[in-house]
Design a protein around this motif. Structure first.
Motif, short mmCIF file in Angstrom:
data_model
loop_
_atom_site.label_atom_id
_atom_site.label_comp_id
_atom_site.label_asym_id
_atom_site.label_seq_id
_atom_site.Cartn_x
_atom_site.Cartn_y
_atom_site.Cartn_z
N ASN A 1 0.85 -1.19 0.00
CA ASN A 1 0.00 0.00 0.00
C ASN A 1 0.89 1.25 0.00
OD1 ASN A 1 -1.69 2.13 0.69
ND2 ASN A 1 -2.82 0.96 2.26
N ALA A 2 0.75 2.09 -1.04
CA ALA A 2 1.62 3.27 -1.17
C ALA A 2 1.46 4.22 0.01
CB ALA A 2 1.29 4.01 -2.48
N ALA A 3 0.23 4.33 0.53
CA ALA A 3 -0.02 5.28 1.62
C ALA A 3 0.76 4.90 2.88
CB ALA A 3 -1.52 5.35 1.92
N VAL A 4 0.94 3.60 3.09
CA VAL A 4 1.68 3.15 4.27
C VAL A 4 3.12 3.66 4.22
CG1 VAL A 4 2.65 1.13 5.42
CG2 VAL A 4 0.28 1.08 4.61
N VAL A 5 3.71 3.57 3.04
CA VAL A 5 5.10 4.00 2.89
C VAL A 5 5.21 5.50 3.18
CG1 VAL A 5 7.05 4.12 1.30
CG2 VAL A 5 5.45 2.19 1.18
N GLU A 6 4.24 6.23 2.64
CA GLU A 6 4.24 7.68 2.84
C GLU A 6 4.15 8.02 4.34
OE1 GLU A 6 1.46 9.30 -0.13
OE2 GLU A 6 1.17 10.90 1.36
N LEU A 7 3.24 7.36 5.04
CA LEU A 7 3.06 7.67 6.46
C LEU A 7 4.28 7.25 7.28
CD1 LEU A 7 -0.71 6.74 7.06
CD2 LEU A 7 0.29 8.91 6.35
N VAL B 1 16.57 1.78 0.95
CA VAL B 1 16.20 0.38 0.72
C VAL B 1 15.97 -0.29 2.07
CG1 VAL B 1 16.92 -1.84 -0.25
CG2 VAL B 1 17.60 0.29 -1.38
N SER B 2 14.80 -0.87 2.22
CA SER B 2 14.55 -1.68 3.41
C SER B 2 13.92 -2.99 2.95
CB SER B 2 13.67 -0.94 4.41
OG SER B 2 12.41 -0.63 3.85
N GLU B 3 13.80 -3.95 3.88
CA GLU B 3 13.40 -5.29 3.45
C GLU B 3 12.31 -5.88 4.32
OE1 GLU B 3 17.74 -6.17 1.49
OE2 GLU B 3 17.34 -6.80 3.55
N TRP B 4 11.61 -6.82 3.75
CA TRP B 4 10.50 -7.49 4.44
C TRP B 4 10.94 -8.87 4.91
CZ3 TRP B 4 6.79 -4.10 5.23
CH2 TRP B 4 6.62 -3.06 4.31
N SER B 5 10.44 -9.26 6.08
CA SER B 5 10.75 -10.60 6.61
C SER B 5 9.47 -11.27 7.07
CB SER B 5 11.69 -10.48 7.81
OG SER B 5 12.96 -10.06 7.39
N SER C 1 15.50 3.78 18.32
CA SER C 1 16.45 2.93 17.59
C SER C 1 15.94 2.57 16.21
CB SER C 1 16.79 1.67 18.39
OG SER C 1 15.61 0.97 18.72
N ARG C 2 14.62 2.35 16.10
CA ARG C 2 14.11 1.97 14.78
C ARG C 2 12.60 2.16 14.69
NH1 ARG C 2 15.17 -3.91 13.61
NH2 ARG C 2 13.17 -3.99 12.56
N ILE C 3 12.14 2.28 13.46
CA ILE C 3 10.71 2.26 13.18
C ILE C 3 10.53 1.29 12.03
CG2 ILE C 3 8.70 3.58 12.41
CD1 ILE C 3 10.11 6.10 13.38
N HIS C 4 9.69 0.29 12.21
CA HIS C 4 9.44 -0.58 11.07
C HIS C 4 7.95 -0.79 10.83
CE1 HIS C 4 9.78 -3.77 14.29
NE2 HIS C 4 8.68 -4.14 13.69
N ILE C 5 7.67 -1.24 9.61
CA ILE C 5 6.28 -1.46 9.19
C ILE C 5 5.96 -2.94 9.38
CG2 ILE C 5 4.68 -1.32 7.24
CD1 ILE C 5 6.68 0.64 5.92
N LEU D 1 2.88 0.69 12.57
CA LEU D 1 4.28 1.11 12.70
C LEU D 1 4.72 0.67 14.08
CD1 LEU D 1 4.83 4.76 11.45
CD2 LEU D 1 5.38 2.62 10.30
N GLU D 2 5.85 -0.02 14.16
CA GLU D 2 6.41 -0.29 15.49
C GLU D 2 7.55 0.69 15.71
OE1 GLU D 2 7.15 -4.33 16.66
OE2 GLU D 2 8.56 -3.71 18.23
N ILE D 3 7.42 1.48 16.76
CA ILE D 3 8.40 2.53 17.07
C ILE D 3 9.12 2.12 18.35
CG2 ILE D 3 8.68 4.99 17.60
CD1 ILE D 3 5.91 5.36 16.16
N VAL D 4 10.41 1.85 18.22
CA VAL D 4 11.17 1.25 19.33
C VAL D 4 12.15 2.28 19.90
CG1 VAL D 4 12.64 -0.67 20.01
CG2 VAL D 4 11.01 -0.97 18.15
#
Lengths: 95, 476
Positions: B55-61, B76-80, B122-126, B154-157
């Motif tokens: 979803n493009a909106a997720v990336v934007e937010l 560049v980030s990656e999915w697991s 430390s990080r924010i990931h989707i 979003l997980e904000i750590v």
């Protein structure tokens, strides 16, 4: 190369599989052969290749945030072995 | 034994549900309140052959959030895949970002009694949310609703930079304010769209190594976050002081008993078998997209607070009150568009009388224009402050224009000098003895004369004018 019995039992537990002793013994060898196949990579000189999660360099454009028509509860639940109302029903899981 | 000997160390993980119309990897609706499983597409149900489409909106937010929290946004980030088995996760894995998240190395300034403190992020990931399990809906069964499955989070750590339960709660409030200002999350703890887990440990003062940490879950209000961390710190200190040791585990907070209890046993220790998601290419974000998002960032609450204090002369407390919710600061700034008086006066009415009315009976119908009109009427001496409170109460309920309420209730003050002077003369003439006493040195009698004047004018005389005229005549 062979996996230990404990390794196989651990992986089986994570996968919620119940294996007989014979199956554990067989899996030790089967799983080892999978790892050996991947081990072929050790024969290559990869010192100049960065760690890569995907070999295909594709860039896929994300999709616009516009809802599509849902499946509908009837179709969504068509394959459910058990349901209550429009919910899937599963053996009680204690959170 | 002395808790003061120990230094608590706290890090927070926040899961914030993103305000998108569709899910992270399918175009199923995220709308709230639909009947169970009505908002599903094949991917939400993990039907064979379904594939994820971002979803493009997720990336934007996510980019917007990362920039607001001073993070590096990775091009560049990656999915697991993160594997675990639970009935509300039909795929058997959650798609998340593990080794290479979209945002890293940020920080958030939190206003504390001793001054601002920067809490590193430390990080924010989707990642995608799971479905919902209901355990008390049917005997012997758990009911599964997959409407929420695949909702973007979003997980904000944070780094373990927080040193007390109060700091943790303040960090959360600040973070929530930022997410609200960005329009990426609705900030609702009770409904679970803004969730928090806390990693808590203690170490003796002067020690260099952190103690064993425990992860606390089920903290669905600011009050619970603070209370749960407090009791957990106490538990650690007691354990250590009595010669025991803290076990690394996940614990659930029980607000009714104000205690935490172990949630997962050590035997079930996490083994999520992360591996790269083969169905999704790496997430590539262009430098242009990052620059555009940076240019479009709104003014954030902390910057707004500083501006309100330095440019508008507000107190720190009022500035914070007015920037907790984007609606409050927008309202305040809209009042200032119409009101030419001191900003501080507008702030006082918003944090005082208007806040009191709203706490007592909901949002109400006062518009920024109406409040500005009312404040102007007070400044011009057309109504008294007390009358203005009465008017505000009526406007809050009815939405009428203040001028109409003032006229209908006859609250307008008499500011006609001639009319007030006439009454002052009458009062002084009737109280000749008191006038002589006043001139003889009994200045306290001024209040008595004021009372007489106001009574004669049925409370509508402009008190400032009346007082000035009285002093002038008595002095003469």
């Amino acid at each position: 190369m062979t996996l230990t019995e404990a390794q196989v039992r651990h992986v089986a537990k994570l996968a919620r599989l119940t294996l007989t002793d014979a199956e554990v013994a067989k899996a030790q060898g089967d799983l080892a052969r999978v790892l050996e196949a991947v081990q072929a990579l050790d024969g290559l000189d990869l010192s100049a290749v960065p760690p890569t999660v995907q070999v295909h360099p594709q860039v896929v454009a994300p999709e616009a945030d516009a809802p599509e028509a849902p499946l509908g509860v009837e179709r969504a639940l068509a394959n459910a072995p058990a349901k209550v109302g429009t919910s899937f029903s599963v053996p009680r899981v204690i959170g | 034994m002395p808790r003061a000997d120990f230094q608590p160390v706290i890090g927070l993980e926040v899961h914030a549900q993103l305000l998108t119309r569709t899910k992270l990897f399918s175009r199923a609706s995220t709308s709230f309140g639909a009947e169970p499983n009505a908002n599903t597409l094949p991917l939400c149900l993990a039907l064979p052959g379904s594939l994820p489409v971002l979803n493009a909106a997720v990336v934007e937010l996510a980019i917007r959030t990362g920039l607001a929290l001073d993070c590096t946004v990775n091009e560049v980030s990656e999915w697991s895949r993160k594997h675990y088995f639970y009935a509300d996760l039909p795929k058997g894995f959650q798609i998340t970002q593990y080794e290479h998240p979209i945002c890293e190395h940020g920080g958030l300034d939190v206003a504390l009694p001793g001054g601002d403190k920067r809490i590193r992020i430390s990080r924010i990931h989707i990642e995608e949310d799971a479905g919902k399990s209901v355990h008390d809906g049917a005997a012997g069964a758990s009911l599964i609703d997959l409407n929420r499955a695949g909702t973007p989070l979003l997980e904000i750590v944070s780094e373990p930079d927080l040193r007390s339960a109060e700091e943790a709660a303040e960090y959360l409030r600040t973070l929530r304010g930022v997410l609200l200002a960005l329009g990426v999350n609705d900030g609702n703890l009770e409904e679970g769209s803004f969730r928090c887990d806390a990693n808590v440990s203690v170490m003796r003062h002067g020690a260099t190594a952190y103690g064993t940490r425990v992860e606390l879950k089920n903290l669905n209000s600011f009050r619970f976050v603070q209370a749960a961390i407090e009791v957990e710190i106490d538990r650690h200190v007691e354990l250590i002081e009595s010669g025991g040791a803290v076990e690394q585990e996940t614990r659930l907070y029980d607000p009714d008993r104000n205690e935490t209890k172990a949630m997962r046993s050590k035997e079930d220790a996490h083994d999520y078998r992360y591996f790269p998601e083969p169905d999704l290419p790496p997430l590539v974000v262009s430098a242009e997209a990052i620059a555009a998002a940076r240019a479009a960032l709104p003014e954030l609450p902390r910057a707004k607070q500083r501006r309100y204090v330095s440019a508008l002369g507000l107190s720190e407390a009022d500035a914070r009150f007015l920037t907790q919710e984007p609606g409050s600061s927008a309202f305040f700034e809209a009042v200032l568009q119409h009101y030419r008086g001191e900003a501080k006066k507008a702030a006082n009415w918003m944090t005082g009388e208007l806040a009191r009315l709203r706490n007592a009976s909901g949002e109400g119908r006062v518009t920024p224009g109406a409040l500005a009109e009312l404040l102007t009427a007070v400044d011009q001496g057309r109504i008294s402050s007390n009358a203005a409170k009465e008017v505000l109460g009526v406007v809050h309920q009815s939405g009428e224009a203040p001028s109409a309420v003032i006229a209908a209730r006859g609250l307008e003050q008499v500011s006609d000098t001639g009319a007030i002077e006439k009454v002052v003369d009458e009062v002084l003439a009737k109280n000749a003895a008191d006038v002589a006493a006043y001139r003889g040195g009994n200045q306290k009698l001024l209040g008595h004369f004021m009372g007489q004047v106001m009574k004669a004018m049925k409370g509508k005389g402009n008190p400032q004018l009346a007082s000035e005229l009285l002093k002038k005549k008595l002095g003469g």
